[in-house]
Design a protein around this motif. Structure first.
Motif, mmCIF file in Angstrom:
data_model
loop_
_atom_site.group_PDB
_atom_site.id
_atom_site.type_symbol
_atom_site.label_atom_id
_atom_site.label_comp_id
_atom_site.label_asym_id
_atom_site.label_seq_id
_atom_site.Cartn_x
_atom_site.Cartn_y
_atom_site.Cartn_z
ATOM 1 N N GLY A 190 0.836 -1.144 0.032
ATOM 2 C CA GLY A 190 -0.016 0.008 -0.112
ATOM 3 C C GLY A 190 0.886 1.307 -0.061
ATOM 4 O O GLY A 190 0.578 2.447 -0.582
ATOM 5 N N ALA A 191 1.849 1.204 0.763
ATOM 6 C CA ALA A 191 2.636 2.545 0.773
ATOM 7 C C ALA A 191 3.462 2.589 -0.399
ATOM 8 O O ALA A 191 3.532 3.891 -1.231
ATOM 9 C CB ALA A 191 3.875 2.234 1.931
ATOM 10 N N ALA A 247 3.119 5.758 -5.530
ATOM 11 C CA ALA A 247 3.177 6.101 -7.100
ATOM 12 C C ALA A 247 2.164 6.693 -7.400
ATOM 13 O O ALA A 247 2.136 7.684 -8.337
ATOM 14 C CB ALA A 247 3.154 4.552 -7.628
ATOM 15 N N VAL A 248 0.873 6.634 -6.856
ATOM 16 C CA VAL A 248 -0.339 7.199 -7.083
ATOM 17 C C VAL A 248 -0.181 8.629 -6.830
ATOM 18 O O VAL A 248 -0.365 9.463 -7.608
ATOM 19 C CB VAL A 248 -1.686 6.679 -6.472
ATOM 20 C CG1 VAL A 248 -2.619 7.587 -6.635
ATOM 21 C CG2 VAL A 248 -1.727 5.229 -6.924
ATOM 22 N N ALA A 249 0.360 9.012 -5.521
ATOM 23 C CA ALA A 249 0.581 10.434 -5.209
ATOM 24 C C ALA A 249 1.235 11.099 -6.037
ATOM 25 O O ALA A 249 1.345 12.495 -6.463
ATOM 26 C CB ALA A 249 1.163 10.422 -3.793
ATOM 27 N N ARG A 250 2.631 10.427 -6.334
ATOM 28 C CA ARG A 250 3.673 11.145 -7.397
ATOM 29 C C ARG A 250 3.072 11.386 -8.828
ATOM 30 O O ARG A 250 3.056 12.312 -9.377
ATOM 31 C CB ARG A 250 4.964 10.215 -7.615
ATOM 32 C CG ARG A 250 5.402 10.092 -6.144
ATOM 33 C CD ARG A 250 6.006 11.393 -5.550
ATOM 34 N NE ARG A 250 6.670 12.199 -6.379
ATOM 35 C CZ ARG A 250 6.948 13.733 -6.187
ATOM 36 N NH1 ARG A 250 6.264 14.007 -4.816
ATOM 37 N NH2 ARG A 250 7.394 14.200 -6.721
ATOM 38 N N THR A 251 2.410 10.500 -9.174
ATOM 39 C CA THR A 251 1.695 10.459 -10.479
ATOM 40 C C THR A 251 0.524 11.614 -10.528
ATOM 41 O O THR A 251 0.557 12.681 -11.461
ATOM 42 C CB THR A 251 0.806 9.394 -11.031
ATOM 43 O OG1 THR A 251 2.082 8.211 -10.957
ATOM 44 C CG2 THR A 251 0.246 9.388 -12.422
ATOM 45 N N ALA A 252 -0.239 11.643 -9.583
ATOM 46 C CA ALA A 252 -1.070 12.792 -9.311
ATOM 47 C C ALA A 252 -0.637 14.156 -9.112
ATOM 48 O O ALA A 252 -1.071 15.282 -9.437
ATOM 49 C CB ALA A 252 -2.111 12.479 -8.189
ATOM 50 N N LEU A 253 0.655 14.457 -8.157
ATOM 51 C CA LEU A 253 1.174 15.496 -8.218
ATOM 52 C C LEU A 253 2.167 15.929 -8.903
ATOM 53 O O LEU A 253 2.675 16.910 -8.959
ATOM 54 C CB LEU A 253 1.805 15.458 -6.629
ATOM 55 C CG LEU A 253 0.712 15.366 -5.357
ATOM 56 C CD1 LEU A 253 1.697 15.185 -4.170
ATOM 57 C CD2 LEU A 253 -0.302 16.360 -5.307
ATOM 58 N N ALA A 254 2.552 15.084 -10.000
ATOM 59 C CA ALA A 254 3.443 15.476 -11.005
ATOM 60 C C ALA A 254 3.119 16.850 -11.626
ATOM 61 O O ALA A 254 4.069 17.574 -11.697
ATOM 62 C CB ALA A 254 3.641 14.442 -12.091
#
Length: 456
Positions: A152-153, A158-165
């Motif tokens: 989950g981490a 990965a999801v956070a970095r993709t969303a915040l890119a």
């Protein structure tokens, strides 16, 4: 971190619920097995008697059995480990005081003992309370939980970095704009939802900043152009006076009449520069919106502007035809706009012809008209009358900066109105301003309800 924490909490709660359910299920199963084994042994004891019943051999682990006789003595299979002394409650079952009893021992092995009445005694069956299934289940859940938390981490990161890119790229673009002062580079529109709206908002802000910088540059260029002529003339006249004074020929070279005319020219040029500087300051500050808005009578504003115009140019004649009309606006800004309209008309109106100022209501608008009996405005010049620094060819010889009507346009736009120019019935220029009318304050509205409209 949020994703990993949420998964860890979920796994912990699931483990607690599942462990409790499994423990209850295993305990129920063990108790049911105890009752079944005790029932078989009790049936045999009732048939053969507790003292003679044949006890099953000890299997080596797990189940323990014992027969309690009526005198309190006990019988156990050969080779079976000793059970703890018969409890007081179990003794009562053997004496017929109760039918059965389920109890747990406090000794280290942790047996569950079931006592059942059998004939003139009782039988006991004990099972080891085995926690190994629960422990194995807990260990398995721990491994699964650690795996899920780690997964989950990673997935959350990965999801956070993709969303915040896009936010990272937006931050880099904003830093680049701040360092380079380059407002022409739009930020690529990417992402979705709130991020896209944020990028669009920043692009709109950059576009507004570009327009503001362009307007400032144009204002500075136009101001430099307009200041060049009066400054050059002022410098030449002053240099002439200094040169003649140094030679000692000021009185002989410039007769009193010429000297007076030159000094008057210098005074007019200084006044023109002062007016231009004040109007440039008004335009550069853009402080119309800084003044508080209030509901006011536009007729009072027009009267105050006419009074100021007469004090500035005593020879000007102004004819007022005003109807009380209420508007929501900024008093000082509106008065400056009306004053500029009157000043503009006063430059052109002949000495024997007054400047006419009219105020009336048309529908939901307050209409202010200022006209003069001058030569009027050419059709080719009408579209540019309200432009900054624009002056028609016939007006270049007159004093002025070309900013007065542009200030009028800015004030009218800030109040949600409209300014227009046409030819008046007297042949001169007719400048018209339409502003949204407002309801008068309550006490004045009640007073005006029973009165005729006043003409000033």
């Amino acid at each position: 971190m949020i994703a990993a924490t949420a998964i860890a909490v979920s796994v912990f709660v699931a483990f607690q619920v599942a462990s409790e359910l499994m423990d209850r299920k295993l305990r129920d199963t063990a108790e049911n097995q105890l009752r079944a084994d005790a029932l078989v042994l009790a049936t045999n004891a009732e048939r053969a008697g507790p003292a003679q019943v044949e006890l099953p051999p000890y299997p080596g682990s797990g189940r323990l059995v014992r027969v309690i006789l009526s005198d309190g003595s006990t019988r156990t299979p050969a080779g079976q480990p000793a059970l703890p002394p018969v409890s007081e409650h179990a003794g009562r079952v053997a004496q017929g005081a109760s039918t059965d009893l389920l109890e747990s021992t406090d000794w280290d092995d942790g047996y569950i003992v079931y006592t059942l009445r059998a004939g003139d005694g009782a039988v006991q069956v004990a099972h080891l309370a085995d926690d190994s299934p629960i422990n194995q289940f807990g260990f398995g859940m721990l491994l699964i939980g650690l795996f899920c938390v780690a997964g989950g981490a990673l997935v959350g990161r990965a999801v956070a970095r993709t969303a915040l890119a896009p936010i990272d790229r937006l931050t880099a673009a904003a830093v680049r704009v701040a360092h380079t002062q380059d407002l022409d580079a739009d930020i690529p529109d990417e992402g979705g939802g709130e991020i896209r709206r944020l990028i669009q908002s920043i692009n709109d802000m950059l576009a507004a900043l570009r327009d503001s910088r362009r307007s400032q540059r144009l204002l500075a260029e136009d101001a430099a152009h307009e200041l060049k002529t009066p400054l050059t003339s002022l410098r030449l006249n002053i240099e002439l006076l200094i040169r003649l004074d140094r030679r000692g020929t000021l009185d002989s070279a410039l007769p009193a009449e010429s000297r007076t005319r030159l000094l008057n020219d210098l005074g007019a040029q200084v006044a023109e520069l002062s007016t231009l500087a004040a109007e440039l300051t008004d335009l550069a500050r853009g402080d119309i919106n800084d003044e508080s808005t209030e509901v006011l009578d536009l007729a009072d504003v027009a009267v105050a502007a006419a009074t100021r115009a007469r004090s500035r140019v005593p020879d000007i004649e102004i004819a007022l035809d005003l109807t009380s009309v209420w508007v929501s606006g900024r008093p000082a800004a509106l008065q400056r706009a009306v004053l500029n309209l009157i000043d503009n008309a006063g430059k052109w109106s002949p000495a024997d012809q007054p400047v006419q100022v009219r105020l009336r209501t048309e529908g939901a608008s307050a209409v202010l008209e200022v006209d003069d009996a001058g030569p009027g405005i050419d059709a080719a010049d009408m579209p540019r009358v309200f432009d900054r620094f624009y002056r028609a060819g016939s007006a270049r010889a007159l004093p002025g900066s070309g900013l007065g009507l542009s200030i009028v346009q800015r004030v009218v736009d800030a109040h949600g109105g409209r300014a227009a120019v046409a030819r008046s019935a007297r042949g001169g220029a007719l400048l018209r301003v339409d502003l949204p009318a407002a309801a008068p304050p309550a006490p004045i509205a009640r007073l005006a309800a029973g009165e005729d409209t006043a003409v000033r």
